[in-house]
Design an enzyme around this catalytic site. Structure first.
Site, PDB file in Angstrom:
ATOM      1  N   GLY C  53       0.844  -1.185   0.000  1.00 56.97           N
ATOM      2  CA  GLY C  53       0.000   0.000   0.000  1.00 56.97           C
ATOM      3  C   GLY C  53       0.880   1.236   0.000  1.00 56.97           C
ATOM      4  N   ARG C 341     -17.141  13.540  12.556  1.00 61.02           N
ATOM      5  CA  ARG C 341     -17.551  12.191  12.164  1.00 61.02           C
ATOM      6  C   ARG C 341     -18.191  11.388  13.292  1.00 61.02           C
ATOM      7  NH1 ARG C 341     -12.459  10.028   8.416  1.00 61.02           N
ATOM      8  NH2 ARG C 341     -12.859  11.476   6.729  1.00 61.02           N
TER       9      ARG C 341
HETATM   10  C1  FAD Z   1     -12.936   4.011   1.399  1.00 67.55           C
HETATM   11  C2  FAD Z   1     -11.761   4.644   2.096  1.00 67.55           C
HETATM   12  C3  FAD Z   1     -11.452   5.960   1.833  1.00 67.55           C
HETATM   13  C4  FAD Z   1     -10.360   6.557   2.463  1.00 67.55           C
HETATM   14  N1  FAD Z   1     -10.072   7.863   2.172  1.00 67.55           N
HETATM   15  C5  FAD Z   1      -9.005   8.439   2.756  1.00 67.55           C
HETATM   16  C6  FAD Z   1      -8.671   9.792   2.432  1.00 67.55           C
HETATM   17  O1  FAD Z   1      -9.327  10.449   1.657  1.00 67.55           O
HETATM   18  N2  FAD Z   1      -7.584  10.329   3.016  1.00 67.55           N
HETATM   19  C7  FAD Z   1      -6.820   9.618   3.868  1.00 67.55           C
HETATM   20  O2  FAD Z   1      -5.822  10.171   4.339  1.00 67.55           O
HETATM   21  N3  FAD Z   1      -7.101   8.343   4.181  1.00 67.55           N
HETATM   22  C8  FAD Z   1      -8.187   7.730   3.652  1.00 67.55           C
HETATM   23  N4  FAD Z   1      -8.486   6.433   3.976  1.00 67.55           N
HETATM   24  C9  FAD Z   1      -7.590   5.664   4.823  1.00 67.55           C
HETATM   25  C10 FAD Z   1      -6.367   5.193   4.042  1.00 67.55           C
HETATM   26  O3  FAD Z   1      -6.756   4.799   2.749  1.00 67.55           O
HETATM   27  C11 FAD Z   1      -5.663   3.993   4.653  1.00 67.55           C
HETATM   28  O4  FAD Z   1      -5.478   4.198   5.997  1.00 67.55           O
HETATM   29  C12 FAD Z   1      -4.276   3.784   4.052  1.00 67.55           C
HETATM   30  O5  FAD Z   1      -4.379   3.724   2.671  1.00 67.55           O
HETATM   31  C13 FAD Z   1      -3.597   2.536   4.554  1.00 67.55           C
HETATM   32  O6  FAD Z   1      -2.415   2.310   3.827  1.00 67.55           O
HETATM   33  P1  FAD Z   1      -1.397   1.168   4.200  1.00 67.55           P
HETATM   34  O7  FAD Z   1      -0.275   1.284   3.274  1.00 67.55           O
HETATM   35  O8  FAD Z   1      -1.104   1.232   5.624  1.00 67.55           O
HETATM   36  O9  FAD Z   1      -2.156  -0.207   3.985  1.00 67.55           O
HETATM   37  P2  FAD Z   1      -2.970  -0.822   2.761  1.00 67.55           P
HETATM   38  O10 FAD Z   1      -3.088   0.098   1.627  1.00 67.55           O
HETATM   39  O11 FAD Z   1      -4.187  -1.390   3.343  1.00 67.55           O
HETATM   40  O12 FAD Z   1      -2.044  -1.973   2.248  1.00 67.55           O
HETATM   41  C14 FAD Z   1      -1.937  -3.201   2.878  1.00 67.55           C
HETATM   42  C15 FAD Z   1      -1.000  -4.062   2.090  1.00 67.55           C
HETATM   43  O13 FAD Z   1      -0.628  -5.169   2.864  1.00 67.55           O
HETATM   44  C16 FAD Z   1      -0.790  -6.355   2.150  1.00 67.55           C
HETATM   45  N5  FAD Z   1      -1.078  -7.394   3.099  1.00 67.55           N
HETATM   46  C17 FAD Z   1      -1.957  -7.372   4.118  1.00 67.55           C
HETATM   47  N6  FAD Z   1      -1.881  -8.503   4.814  1.00 67.55           N
HETATM   48  C18 FAD Z   1      -0.932  -9.251   4.243  1.00 67.55           C
HETATM   49  C19 FAD Z   1      -0.373 -10.520   4.516  1.00 67.55           C
HETATM   50  N7  FAD Z   1      -0.767 -11.237   5.544  1.00 67.55           N
HETATM   51  N8  FAD Z   1       0.582 -11.004   3.704  1.00 67.55           N
HETATM   52  C20 FAD Z   1       1.009 -10.273   2.642  1.00 67.55           C
HETATM   53  N9  FAD Z   1       0.548  -9.068   2.361  1.00 67.55           N
HETATM   54  C21 FAD Z   1      -0.418  -8.559   3.145  1.00 67.55           C
HETATM   55  C22 FAD Z   1      -1.847  -6.077   1.162  1.00 67.55           C
HETATM   56  O14 FAD Z   1      -1.708  -6.929   0.064  1.00 67.55           O
HETATM   57  C23 FAD Z   1      -1.566  -4.631   0.817  1.00 67.55           C
HETATM   58  O15 FAD Z   1      -0.589  -4.585  -0.188  1.00 67.55           O
HETATM   59  C24 FAD Z   1      -9.591   5.825   3.376  1.00 67.55           C
HETATM   60  C25 FAD Z   1      -9.907   4.500   3.628  1.00 67.55           C
HETATM   61  C26 FAD Z   1     -10.997   3.918   3.012  1.00 67.55           C
HETATM   62  C27 FAD Z   1     -11.368   2.519   3.387  1.00 67.55           C
END
Ligand code: FAD
Ligand code: HEM
Ligand code: HEM
Ligand code: SF4
Ligand code: F3S
Ligand code: FES
Lengths: 248, 244, 648
Positions: C53, C341
């Site tokens: 992500g 919210r």
């Molecule tokens: C609908 C929605 C709208 C949003 N809008 C906003 C916004 O406008 N502004 C804002 O700031 N935030 C927003 N958020 C929040 C934000 O999108 C997330 O908090 C953020 O993108 C999380 O990013 P991350 O990289 O931590 O994880 P993620 O993007 O969730 O990535 C997780 C990664 O881990 C991998 N993974 C997970 N478990 C495993 C495993 N066991 N083995 C191997 N790989 C695994 C997945 O494949 C993925 O690649 C929103 C969230 C949602 C749900």
């Protein structure tokens, strides 16, 4: 609502596949197509059968994971992703054919799941701007004219679903590749690698075994994000320009 | 057919260390480049056909005019060129075009067919008839060109076969029902080929833009219609007795 | 078996790695004191990054650019599909391009306050500092942010903040930012610096001699279990909102990676801090598989109401004005429909609990644009919200220009996660957590557009710096693949999969997930109370028991088996849910997204208890069926002084 589904079942990449018929009942018009398949799968599990495998994740039309050919149309009758297709677009008693994306470059993994990693390799070949973290100049140092920014955005909307390949009679990846090439090549940030980007991405696209483009236009009609057909022309322009310039 | 199948790592290197192939090699090795060859040769053939059609229409001014026109063709470029040279230069260009066009079409078609190894069980194409019949249309055109040259250039199969009298040859030709059929089918194939081909070439050469797209489609249709009508006019006129 | 309620309180923890001194200097100092790895030696170090992500994608690309060898994983077929792609609204940064009084300090202040004073000042300040660089980086990558006609970047205001600091790319900011990170990552994959394993799920962490040294993973296509070793492991696996079954998260988002790490010794912080978003499309029936977010911006012009009478089933158009209750405008006259919210969500729940909800199942309230359309005209409304209206119509088949939208709150984000120090280290040496996977810098409530900022800050700038210090101080040694810890982790993983396949019961995995979700939503959702949480804590172990007796997972583990994947994730959800409830039960205050019925102001609003709960709750796993140990990290506020929020 009651439907007859004919779904492509294929246990593995090298196994033979066939259309298999299932009856599903109690389908609500509010269900998405994937929720309809969930319903079928819940039943198959309890009956001790293998559920139908299909890719999906966001279920809101943005990750590009889902995709199947429904009644001969990539993503089905509406111009949207399969996860955003709702059952109200079908009628009680319909027979619905469900098949995976079919292309040599997208081998079937199982049932409706295909391997689209060729797309990742096309991006890896040049679909980026070389800017190691920390080396970026101040964001406002390079203003981007709004039309260029808008064009870039419009092309950047591609979700990499592969419907264009599935719809193209030649299994060609031109629309996908052009979306990325145009996105980066119209921006000043993308200019330094403009030629190598298009040459390398097209080279990789060909190497992956996608077909050539005969300008059929099915791809753009199937694209859930509305990547326009003239993007392909724009990429061709970039390619011809680069082919002329690059060897020097 | 699989030409150049570099691995990703090769590609990454190729962008840096290894010099790129020449422009021609780049073009001939890529699908887009091959398609460009088709588009360019297609446009060359198209230009020839426009001129050819206009020339053909002189037939309505009578045998004298038409035959004079045919012999004038052989004098183009004189005195810089010798008698008939222009025609030969044009023939070489046309043969090269047909060859380039057909070879590219052949190679690309094989590749395109291989890219969809399993057909859809449920097929519902949206593309137009013209688009879907390009390959068969091309084959018909190729066969027609061979026939046509044997018929009106070498006069091998012409019923009258009077060198230097194309008017008479043509008219004699179209008194034959099978010649009429061959020509009409070929003209129809040509119309369809151009209907798709014109816009297609514009897209291949990168001329299409979002705004210009419609204009290219319309121009392609008009061109297809005019060419077909212009060519068909000759056999139809003979058949209906307008020409004799 | 001891009850979960018998948890004990262990040693408090101090975040030792935040440097002393003025808050604005700390990040500089930390960077200076960090040991560096000689660039020539970096190739000899391998780092595992789980997740692609915003956080993981950015980290993988950056570490590879620095010269480390990176082995990276995601469960999707392509790194580009990580859940971050779904984020809509935007990303905050203290650029002050608007000259409207924004600054690093103001972003810092807003974030600490918005988090209801449950976040660390030093971390948040660093986040605000780095935010500026993020925008530069993304723009240089070609992220097509919205621009003005002059060619400069456009911004908007978000989530009730008074400055305009949110950068956006229409409603697809997350997608565009993720594609930027993915492209940078793809470049490194093509160059051979990152070994990417898509469709591969991490199922356990390998800890050797107290250090995280690798992971056990399952290839989701072939079912092959493999081990991967490294000098450090980074978890960027996102949030755990899907414990609730229905949430706005991607369908396959899960808690497996962080939960397995927790079981191996990483503390889990503030698990009960979950955020509920007020404007989501309500569920349409039992078949519902996930919920869709509608942008918060709709509340700027839409009016929220329900019928005054219980069980009023008339279509909205036939309910006269006098019989409508514009409850937010009534209860919060000053803020009206624009309350934060958590408040808007709770109010919606209350009216629905009273039986005045609308739509199927009475789980919805109207968001009505009739007044806005009368005031501004249809064109203006379409210009502002056209794409959202379209999306709504596509899903519900109702035209929001004519019929009021129906909305309902839904689980959206998890502020809790693995506990990390200032350097983003978990309590297991060598294990780092970034992005939503860690208990982030958002305290008890995240402000809109701040999650993307935090994910990218962690991935591009913070982790790549702090991990150097860790790697430089470790002895370099190879992991012995035959080490007992490795074999144990593998056996445990395969054992669990075999066990799941062997149950062969009569209930689908999904049915358990749904049941768990309903239970949590009811008792650990928008409003929590002692009795409900105790009930949930009683019910969850029973459900877990039933799961292991009745679940049915068809097929084998030797090939693509999506039910096996799902069942395996539900196992972790069933365990994590219990900790969430316990955390919610122990924290008898209300703060941010955590609302305890018992802790209210006289006006009925959330009441914090700073004296008692001004700490981060970090839970230690002590074994299956054993009660966890609570470690408290006291929060100190030197710059932003806690005040009670009020919106009446
Ligand atoms: C609908 C929605 C709208 C949003 N809008 C906003 C916004 O406008 N502004 C804002 O700031 N935030 C927003 N958020 C929040 C934000 O999108 C997330 O908090 C953020 O993108 C999380 O990013 P991350 O990289 O931590 O994880 P993620 O993007 O969730 O990535 C997780 C990664 O881990 C991998 N993974 C997970 N478990 C495993 C495993 N066991 N083995 C191997 N790989 C695994 C997945 O494949 C993925 O690649 C929103 C969230 C949602 C749900
Ligand atoms: C009489 C002469 C011909 C003319 C004027 C002509 C013209 C064209 C043009 C303009 C195109 C479009 C090129 C592009 O898409 O970029 C085209 C495509 C094509 N032509 Fe021809 N062509 C002729 C003869 C032939 C012949 C003899 C063949 C046969 C074998 C052939 C086969 C094709 C094929 C397969 C295509 C590609 C189809 C597509 O683009 O969808 N053509 N032609
Ligand atoms: C009914 C329509 C047509 C008529 C009456 C016609 C007539 C002729 C005649 C009389 C010639 C001989 C000219 C000369 O040698 O002086 C000729 C040559 C030729 N025509 Fe046509 N033609 C027609 C359609 C076409 C079409 C559709 C094509 C292509 C697809 C075509 C391609 C050619 C070619 C390639 C030559 C050979 C030129 C040369 O080498 O001299 N013609 N045509
Ligand atoms: S161009 Fe359209 S159809 Fe093709 S991958 Fe992108 S979004 Fe999908
Ligand atoms: S459908 Fe195929 S042929 Fe070209 S225009 Fe689209 S890629
Ligand atoms: S599941 Fe993400 S686009 Fe359909």
């Amino acid at each position: 609502m009651r439907l007859t589904l004919r779904i492509w079942r294929q246990p593995g990449p090298d196994a033979d596949g066939a259309m298999t018929t299932y009856e599903v009942d109690g389908i609500a018009p509010e269900m998405s197509f994937l929720e309809m398949l969930d319903t079928l799968n819940e039943r198959l599990i309890t009956e001790g059968e293998d559920p139908v495998a299909f890719d999906h994740d966001c279920r809101e039309g943005i990750c590009g994971a889902c995709g199947m050919v429904i009644n001969g149309r990539a993503h089905g009758p509406e111009r949207t992703t399969t996860c955003q297709l709702h059952m109200r677009h079908f009628a009680d008693g319909d027979t619905v054919d469900v098949e995976p994306w079919r292309a040599a470059a997208f081998p079937v993994v199982r049932d409706l799941v295909v391997d689209r990693s060729a797309f990742d390799r096309i991006i890896g070949a040049g679909g980026y701007v070389t800017v190691p973290t920390g080396s970026a100049p101040e964001a406002h140092a390079t203003p981007v004219p709004k039309p260029a920014a808008d064009t870039a955005f419009e092309h950047a909307e591609c979700i990499g679903c592969g419907a264009c390949v599935a719809a193209c009679p030649n299994g060609s990846a031109m629309l996908f590749t052009s979306a990325k090439v145009v996105h980066l090549n119209v921006l000043p940030q993308g200019a330094p690698e403009r030629e190598s980007r298009v040459l390398d991405m097209v080279g990789q696209m060909d190497a992956e075994g996608f077909g050539g483009c005969t300008n059929t236009g099915e791809c753009a009609v199937a694209c859930p994000k509305g990547i326009p057909l003239p993007s392909i022309a724009a990429m061709n322009r970039e390619f011809l320009r680069a082919a002329r310039k690059a060897p020097r | 057919m699989r030409w150049c199948r570099p691995t990703v790592a090769d590609m990454a290197l190729a962008t840096r260390a290894v010099p790129r192939p020449s422009t021609l090699a780049t073009l001939w090795r890529s699908t887009i480049g091959k398609k460009t060859v088709m588009a360019v040769t297609g446009v060359v053939m198209l230009l020839f056909l426009v001129a050819h059609m206009l020339g053909n229409l002189k037939i309505f001014f009578g045998a004298g005019d038409y035959n004079a026109y045919a012999s004038w063709l052989r004098t183009i470029g004189e005195p810089a060129l010798h008698h008939g040279w222009f025609l030969w230069i044009m023939r070489v260009g046309l043969v090269a075009s047909v060859a380039g066009h057909v070879v590219s079409a052949w190679q690309l078609s094989r590749r395109d067919l291989a890219a969809r190894p399993t057909a859809y069980v449920h097929r519902r194409p949206r593309a137009s008839y013209a688009t879907r019949t390009m390959r068969w249309g091309g084959v018909i055109l190729a066969l027609f060109i061979v026939w046509h040259i044997l018929d009106l250039t070498t006069l091998t199969v012409n019923p009258r076969a009077e060198p230097g009298h194309p008017y008479e040859n043509v008219v004699a030709d179209f008194h034959n029902w099978y010649a009429d059929v061959i020509y009409l089918v070929a003209m129809l194939a040509l119309g369809l080929h151009i209907r798709h081909g014109f816009r297609s070439a514009a897209q291949t050469l990168g001329a299409v833009t979002r705004r210009g797209d419609r204009a290219f489609r319309i121009a392609g249709n008009v061109l297809a219609l005019v060419l077909t009508a212009g060519f068909v006019a000759v056999p139809v006129s003979v058949m209906t007795g307008v020409l004799n | 078996m001891t009850s979960y309620l018998d948890y004990s309180v262990g040693e408090p923890i101090a975040d030792t790695r935040a440097p002393e001194g003025p808050v604005g200097d700390r990040w500089d100092r930390r960077r200076f004191t960090a040991k560096l790895v000689n660039p020539a030696n970096r190739r000899a170090h391998t780092v595992i990054v789980v997740g692609t992500g915003l956080a993981g994608g950015a980290a993988g690309a950056t570490l590879a650019e620095q010269g480390y060898r990176v082995t990276q994983f995601c469960y999707q077929d392509s790194p580009r599909r990580a859940h971050s792609i779904a984020a809509q609204g935007g990303i905050n940064a203290a650029k002050n391009y608007r000259n409207d009084g924004d600054s690093v300090h103001r972003l810092f202040y807003d974030t600490v306050k918005g988090g209801d004073f449950r976040a660390r000042e030093s971390n948040v300040h660093r986040l605000a500092e780095v935010s500026v660089q993020i925008i530069d980086q993304c723009v240089a990558q070609g992220v097509p942010f919205a621009r003005e006609y002059g060619g400069l970047l456009d911004t908007r205001s978000f989530g009730g903040v008074q400055v305009s600091r949110t950068f956006y790319a229409r409603g697809q900011t997350g997608q565009q930012l993720l594609l930027g990170a993915y492209q940078a990552l793809s470049r490194q994959i093509a160059a051979g610096a990152v070994e990417m394993h898509p469709r591969t799920e991490m199922l356990d962490l390998i800890v050797i001699d107290g250090r995280a040294r690798g992971i056990v993973a399952r290839d989701l296509v072939t079912g092959r279990i493999s081990t991967h070793f490294a000098d450090a492991v980074v978890l960027a696996t996102g949030g755990y909102g899907n414990v609730f079954h229905l949430s706005t998260n991607a369908k396959n988002s899960n808690a497996t990676a962080i939960w397995r790490a927790h079981r191996r010794g990483a503390y889990f912080a503030n698990p009960c801090f979950t955020q509920i978003h007020p404007t989501c499309i309500p569920r349409s029936g039992d078949h519902q598989s996930k919920l869709t977010l509608m942008s918060e911006s709709l509340r700027n012009d839409g009016r929220i109401w329900v019928p005054k009478a219980k069980g009023d089933r008339r279509p909205p158009g036939e309910i006269p004005q006098a019989e409508r209750d514009y409850y937010l405008e009534r209860i919060y006259p000053a803020f009206g429909n624009l309350v934060p919210r958590d408040i808007a969500s709770r109010a919606a729940k209350n009216v629905c609990d009273e039986g005045r909800g609308v739509g199927p199942g009475g789980q919805g309230v109207y968001l009505d644009f009739a007044d806005a359309i009368a005031r501004m005209g249809r064109e203006k409304v379409a210009e502002k919200y056209g794409n959202l209206f379209e999306m709504y119509e596509r899903i519900t088949a109702e035209d929001p220009y004519r019929v009021p939208m129906r909305i309902y709150p839904a689980i959206h984000y998890t502020m809790g996660g693995l506990w990390v120090d200032y350097d983003l280290r978990t309590t297991i040496p060598g294990l780092f957590a970034i992005g939503e996977a860690n208990f982030s810098d958002h305290g008890a409530n995240r402000l809109g557009a701040s999650a993307l900022m935090q994910g990218l800050a962690d991935g591009y700038f913070v982790l790549p710096c702090t991990i150097n210090d860790y790697l430089a101080r470790q002895p370099r040694d190879e992991v012995d693949p035959a080490h007992p810890a490795v074999t144990e982790a593998v056996t445990r993983t395969t054992g669990r999969l075999d066990r799941l396949l062997a149950v062969d019961g009569d209930r689908t995995p999904e049915s358990f997930h749904r049941e768990l979700g309903q239970l949590l939503w009811e008792h650990c959702g928008m409003a929590r109370d002692d009795a409900g949480l105790r009930k949930a804590l009683e019910r969850i172990p029973a459900l877990r028991e039933e799961f292991w007796q009745r679940v049915k997972v068809p097929g084998t583990g030797e090939r693509l088996n999506q039910q096996l994947e799902k069942a395996n994730r539900i196992v972790d959800h069933l365990e994590l849910a219990e900790l969430m409830c316990l955390d919610a039960l122990h924290r008898t205050e209300s703060c941010g997204g955590h609302f305890r019925e018992e802790s209210r102001t006289p006006e009925g609003e959330a009441a914090r208890k700073d004296e008692e709960f001004g700490y981060v709750a970090a839970w230690e796993f002590t074994g299956d069926g054993a009660a966890p140990v609570l470690h408290k990290e006291d929060l100190v506020f030197e710059y932003v002084h806690p005040t009670q929020r009020s919106y009446a």
